[in-house]
Design a protein around this motif. Structure first.
Motif, PDB file in Angstrom:
ATOM      1  N   VAL A 163       0.692  -1.193   0.017  1.00  0.00           N
ATOM      2  CA  VAL A 163       0.029   0.047  -0.082  1.00  0.00           C
ATOM      3  C   VAL A 163       0.835   1.147   0.041  1.00  0.00           C
ATOM      4  O   VAL A 163       0.458   2.351  -0.303  1.00  0.00           O
ATOM      5  CB  VAL A 163      -0.875  -0.047   1.245  1.00  0.00           C
ATOM      6  CG1 VAL A 163      -0.114   0.299   2.445  1.00  0.00           C
ATOM      7  CG2 VAL A 163      -2.053   1.121   1.014  1.00  0.00           C
ATOM      8  N   ILE A 164       2.205   0.932   0.268  1.00  0.00           N
ATOM      9  CA  ILE A 164       2.935   2.193   0.321  1.00  0.00           C
ATOM     10  C   ILE A 164       4.557   1.693   0.295  1.00  0.00           C
ATOM     11  O   ILE A 164       4.633   0.546   0.656  1.00  0.00           O
ATOM     12  CB  ILE A 164       2.654   3.040   1.667  1.00  0.00           C
ATOM     13  CG1 ILE A 164       3.544   4.346   2.001  1.00  0.00           C
ATOM     14  CG2 ILE A 164       3.158   2.145   3.145  1.00  0.00           C
ATOM     15  CD1 ILE A 164       3.020   5.360   3.078  1.00  0.00           C
ATOM     16  N   SER A 165       5.240   2.745  -0.103  1.00  0.00           N
ATOM     17  CA  SER A 165       6.919   2.299  -0.158  1.00  0.00           C
ATOM     18  C   SER A 165       7.341   2.323   1.230  1.00  0.00           C
ATOM     19  O   SER A 165       6.912   3.032   2.109  1.00  0.00           O
ATOM     20  CB  SER A 165       7.360   3.268  -1.138  1.00  0.00           C
ATOM     21  OG  SER A 165       7.611   4.669  -0.640  1.00  0.00           O
ATOM     22  N   PRO A 166       8.562   1.718   1.474  1.00  0.00           N
ATOM     23  CA  PRO A 166       9.475   1.645   2.798  1.00  0.00           C
ATOM     24  C   PRO A 166       9.562   3.257   2.967  1.00  0.00           C
ATOM     25  O   PRO A 166       9.517   3.532   4.239  1.00  0.00           O
ATOM     26  CB  PRO A 166      10.399   0.782   2.411  1.00  0.00           C
ATOM     27  CG  PRO A 166      10.159   0.001   1.269  1.00  0.00           C
ATOM     28  CD  PRO A 166       9.066   0.689   0.500  1.00  0.00           C
ATOM     29  N   GLU A 167      10.049   3.970   2.030  1.00  0.00           N
ATOM     30  CA  GLU A 167      10.552   5.382   2.496  1.00  0.00           C
ATOM     31  C   GLU A 167       9.551   6.225   3.022  1.00  0.00           C
ATOM     32  O   GLU A 167       9.557   6.828   3.841  1.00  0.00           O
ATOM     33  CB  GLU A 167      11.422   6.047   1.311  1.00  0.00           C
ATOM     34  CG  GLU A 167      12.605   5.271   0.628  1.00  0.00           C
ATOM     35  CD  GLU A 167      12.095   4.334  -0.326  1.00  0.00           C
ATOM     36  OE1 GLU A 167      13.317   4.088  -1.309  1.00  0.00           O
ATOM     37  OE2 GLU A 167      11.084   3.652  -0.278  1.00  0.00           O
ATOM     38  N   GLU A 197      10.816  -4.362   6.298  1.00  0.00           N
ATOM     39  CA  GLU A 197      10.416  -5.467   7.146  1.00  0.00           C
ATOM     40  C   GLU A 197       9.125  -5.579   7.491  1.00  0.00           C
ATOM     41  O   GLU A 197       8.464  -6.622   7.519  1.00  0.00           O
ATOM     42  CB  GLU A 197      11.507  -5.932   8.180  1.00  0.00           C
ATOM     43  CG  GLU A 197      12.911  -5.773   7.922  1.00  0.00           C
ATOM     44  CD  GLU A 197      13.100  -7.440   6.975  1.00  0.00           C
ATOM     45  OE1 GLU A 197      12.271  -7.934   7.256  1.00  0.00           O
ATOM     46  OE2 GLU A 197      14.135  -7.381   6.014  1.00  0.00           O
ATOM     47  N   GLN A 198       8.532  -4.478   8.348  1.00  0.00           N
ATOM     48  CA  GLN A 198       7.120  -4.482   8.824  1.00  0.00           C
ATOM     49  C   GLN A 198       6.075  -4.380   7.925  1.00  0.00           C
ATOM     50  O   GLN A 198       5.140  -4.978   8.225  1.00  0.00           O
ATOM     51  CB  GLN A 198       7.341  -3.454   9.791  1.00  0.00           C
ATOM     52  CG  GLN A 198       8.178  -3.364  11.012  1.00  0.00           C
ATOM     53  CD  GLN A 198       7.950  -4.360  11.877  1.00  0.00           C
ATOM     54  OE1 GLN A 198       6.821  -4.903  12.198  1.00  0.00           O
ATOM     55  NE2 GLN A 198       9.177  -5.163  12.249  1.00  0.00           N
ATOM     56  N   LEU A 199       6.261  -4.110   6.869  1.00  0.00           N
ATOM     57  CA  LEU A 199       5.293  -3.894   5.715  1.00  0.00           C
ATOM     58  C   LEU A 199       4.912  -5.185   5.011  1.00  0.00           C
ATOM     59  O   LEU A 199       3.998  -5.431   4.383  1.00  0.00           O
ATOM     60  CB  LEU A 199       5.562  -2.941   4.410  1.00  0.00           C
ATOM     61  CG  LEU A 199       5.445  -1.376   4.883  1.00  0.00           C
ATOM     62  CD1 LEU A 199       6.253  -0.632   3.610  1.00  0.00           C
ATOM     63  CD2 LEU A 199       3.981  -1.064   4.958  1.00  0.00           C
ATOM     64  N   LYS A 200       5.901  -6.314   5.318  1.00  0.00           N
ATOM     65  CA  LYS A 200       5.665  -7.556   4.681  1.00  0.00           C
ATOM     66  C   LYS A 200       5.261  -7.449   3.223  1.00  0.00           C
ATOM     67  O   LYS A 200       4.233  -7.824   2.802  1.00  0.00           O
ATOM     68  CB  LYS A 200       4.546  -8.414   5.444  1.00  0.00           C
ATOM     69  CG  LYS A 200       4.707  -8.541   6.942  1.00  0.00           C
ATOM     70  CD  LYS A 200       5.942  -9.015   7.378  1.00  0.00           C
ATOM     71  CE  LYS A 200       6.003  -9.128   9.029  1.00  0.00           C
ATOM     72  NZ  LYS A 200       7.195  -9.910   9.261  1.00  0.00           N
ATOM     73  N   LEU A 201       6.139  -6.916   2.465  1.00  0.00           N
ATOM     74  CA  LEU A 201       5.900  -6.648   1.025  1.00  0.00           C
ATOM     75  C   LEU A 201       6.550  -7.613   0.026  1.00  0.00           C
ATOM     76  O   LEU A 201       6.402  -7.381  -1.104  1.00  0.00           O
ATOM     77  CB  LEU A 201       6.318  -5.250   0.829  1.00  0.00           C
ATOM     78  CG  LEU A 201       7.539  -4.626   1.316  1.00  0.00           C
ATOM     79  CD1 LEU A 201       8.653  -5.290   0.679  1.00  0.00           C
ATOM     80  CD2 LEU A 201       7.593  -3.025   1.253  1.00  0.00           C
ATOM     81  N   THR A 202       7.227  -8.286   0.146  1.00  0.00           N
ATOM     82  CA  THR A 202       7.982  -9.200  -0.712  1.00  0.00           C
ATOM     83  C   THR A 202       7.079 -10.333  -1.361  1.00  0.00           C
ATOM     84  O   THR A 202       5.905 -10.677  -0.906  1.00  0.00           O
ATOM     85  CB  THR A 202       9.261  -9.838  -0.015  1.00  0.00           C
ATOM     86  OG1 THR A 202       8.662 -10.896   0.831  1.00  0.00           O
ATOM     87  CG2 THR A 202      10.114  -8.879   0.658  1.00  0.00           C
TER      88      THR A 202
END
Length: 318
Positions: free
Chosen positions: A222-226, A244-249
């Protein structure tokens, strides 16, 4: 070849390889055994690095400057490709490309985000951030494919829909929402593949389909890490923690049942061997079409709606 910071051990081996090759050419000595030894070390080192990649490192790989973009894949996969332009309302958005392509004597409508390969082209393509007219062009091409009963393949690679004031004035949110609604009801097979960055509504605008795939070193969130870091910590310094917290891979998305499968990349990433990556991608596309085409359109739409209805977790409270 460009190397990321965590790829420096590989870069050093490549330097050794070049020096050995140059020495062999200069002295007319057979260095093939040494070359093979170093190439094997490169392969082993890439394998070691790949097995230990963090979420942030995969984000970096998805943005690698040598990574192939939509048109690069289309050129490698298709014998013929006819690009179609314009949304018939405002203009032709260069950040969104599409047209009919021919793979194995099958006509497919390809639609995808396109980033630039150099500074001038990045500006022309708006860094892969589409305006409302880009999403309306994509929808026009989807409807055209439906009219001629041709399958649709979307290639997703964007840091997000363009957030400018003019984009909002021309209905950015409405254009994306319209695409979500219309894509659910398309009567032809729809295959969506994240080939790089899959950020927010910019990715979702062409991301509703019967099959959702991600390349191995891509991300979808939903959003980029930056941006996440800047919101939560008021600084980009925590982007690695945010990743790491976004679990985006791709692995995370597969475990959450948000995608159907992960398409493997060549060792080191798609940019290491674009031809091999394109060939792999072509195989997955043809396999998905073969699976989807025999299904009646009404049943395919029902399955598509059910697929997205199952996503997410909720609890009803009396």
């Amino acid at each position: 070849m460009q190397f990321l910071d965590f790829e420096q051990p590989v870069a050093e081996l490549y330097e050794q390889l070049e020096k050995v090759k140059q020495a062999g050419e200069k002295s007319k000595v057979d260095v093939s055994a040494t070359v093979k030894e170093i190439e094997e070390k490169i392969r082993q080192k890439r394998l070691e690095i790949t097995q230990q990649l963090t979420s942030w490192q995969r984000v970096q790989l998805s943005r690698h400057p040598n990574r192939p973009y939509t048109l690069a894949y289309i050129e490698r996969m298709c014998r013929h490709f006819i690009e179609l332009h314009g949304d018939r309302k405002v203009k032709d958005d260069k950040a969104m490309v599409g047209g009919f392509g021919d793979i194995a004597n099958r006509t497919i409508m390809f639609i995808g985000h396109q980033k630039g390969v150099n500074t001038r082209m990045r500006q022309l393509r708006n860094f892969g951030m589409a305006n409302p007219e880009g999403y309306r062009k994509a929808l026009r091409l989807m409807k055209l494919a439906e009219k001629f009963n041709k399958p649709i393949v979307t290639l997703i690679d964007t840091p997000g829909a363009f957030p400018g004031l003019e984009a909002e004035e021309r209905g950015q949110a409405e254009a994306i929402a319209r695409n979500l609604y219309e894509m659910v009801l398309l009567k032809v097979p729809v295959i969506c593949i994240v080939i790089g960055e899959g950020a927010s509504g910019g990715a979702l605008g062409i991301g509703v389909g019967d099959r959702i795939y991600m390349l191995e070193n891509t991300w979808y969130s939903v959003i980029s890490p930056e941006s996440c870091s800047s919101i939560l910590w008021r600084s980009w310094d925590y982007k690695e923690q945010a990743a790491e917290q976004l679990k985006l891979t791709a692995a995370h998305m597969k475990s959450f049942h948000l995608i159907d499968d992960i398409i493997p990349e060549p060792l080191g990433g798609a940019h290491v061997n674009p031809d091999e990556m394109a060939e792999t991608l072509k195989g997955w596309i043809l396999k998905a079409i073969d699976e989807l085409e025999p299904i009646p359109p009404e049943e395919r739409i029902r399955q598509r709606i059910e697929k997205f209805s199952r996503m997410g977790v909720f609890r009803e409270v009396e």
